[in-house]
Design an enzyme around this catalytic site. Sequence first.
Site, PDB file in Angstrom:
ATOM      1  N   HIS A  61      41.588  38.841  50.196  1.00 29.43           N
ATOM      2  CA  HIS A  61      41.081  39.019  51.558  1.00 29.43           C
ATOM      3  C   HIS A  61      42.212  39.236  52.554  1.00 29.43           C
ATOM      4  O   HIS A  61      42.005  39.085  53.757  1.00 29.43           O
ATOM      5  CB  HIS A  61      40.269  37.797  51.997  1.00 29.43           C
ATOM      6  CG  HIS A  61      38.948  37.676  51.313  1.00 29.43           C
ATOM      7  ND1 HIS A  61      37.953  36.829  51.753  1.00 29.43           N
ATOM      8  CD2 HIS A  61      38.444  38.303  50.232  1.00 29.43           C
ATOM      9  CE1 HIS A  61      36.903  36.918  50.958  1.00 29.43           C
ATOM     10  NE2 HIS A  61      37.182  37.815  50.027  1.00 29.43           N
TER      11      HIS A  61
ATOM     12  N   GLU B 290      28.424  47.335  49.820  1.00 33.14           N
ATOM     13  CA  GLU B 290      29.235  48.331  50.528  1.00 33.14           C
ATOM     14  C   GLU B 290      29.110  49.727  49.936  1.00 33.14           C
ATOM     15  O   GLU B 290      29.093  50.717  50.680  1.00 33.14           O
ATOM     16  CB  GLU B 290      30.704  47.887  50.543  1.00 33.14           C
ATOM     17  CG  GLU B 290      31.014  46.739  51.485  1.00 33.14           C
ATOM     18  CD  GLU B 290      30.665  45.373  50.905  1.00 33.14           C
ATOM     19  OE1 GLU B 290      30.800  44.372  51.626  1.00 33.14           O
ATOM     20  OE2 GLU B 290      30.271  45.312  49.717  1.00 33.14           O
TER      21      GLU B 290
END
Length: 325
Positions: free
Chosen positions: A129, A60
């Site tokens: 998450h 990322e």
Amino acid sequence: MRTIQFREAICEAMSEEMRRDESIYLMGEEVAEYNGAYKASKGMLAEFGDKRVIDTPIAELGFSGIAVGSAMNGCRPIVEYMTFNFCLVGIDQIINNAAKMRQMTGGQFNVPIVFRGPTASAGQLGATHSQALENWFANTPGLKVIVPSTPYDAKGLLKAAIRDNDPVIFMESEQMYGDKGEVPEGEYVIPIGVADIKREGTDVTIVSFGKIIKEAFIAADELAKEGISCEIIDLRTVRPMDQEAILKSVKKTNRLVILEEAWPVASISSEITYIVQEQAFDFLDAPIQRITTADTPAPYSPVLLKEWLPNAADVVKAVKKVMYK
């Protein structure tokens, strides 16, 4: 009007804008060959080719930086994160480069870029998450932050985000991609920063955004049976925030409940509370109530997760509290 899924609305918005402007491209993990982790880019590789729909490594920081650099050089990238939890690896590029470049270059460089993907919890995915980070980004000058709750809003706002000349954070939900809603056949764009009154009412204002707003609708139906009329405002955009829509409603109902799927400290609900008490204090007939997740990391246990998340029962309780019932 036709009925389509949330994921289809996202795909349509990106595809329509990419047909309109060749400088737009999509980049992220599994967006191309796999048609997107949530099938939100289905068919786009076949239409636009691998120069404009680009699969990336699990990196990322790297591909976020590539996107910022390409935006400074005339492209209009759409960056998809498999979840915004993973953007934390690349957040330096968002906060220190994308958000600040226009100011630091004296307006010489715009950064027309959309960072999009799911936010908040989506079931038993564990603490790392399941984070709602919209308040992090909303705290940053230079960023616009959108959190839609319906396919109609998602398509119209994503098109606006892609056309915007500054960086936009566009936050979705794994649990909304299968949601269905009415979306027009023709072209439409929803302005960034405009809230929507999803349900008109007279007794209490409920402000929310994103998928958790569904709990407000459930609660409003239950409260209607008891003669309590709820007005539900969907912010849609948390930065810039439509303060006028909130204030106008509170001045009508004189009571406010805020529902947010995030931790309580320094939350969007905290900001709304401050705005209302500063600008509409004399109109309030009761203290403002806010409903958030518990102030802990998200639990994995389904029993604990149910307790951790806000729900319709919490909304009913908060509304009755401001109604003194």
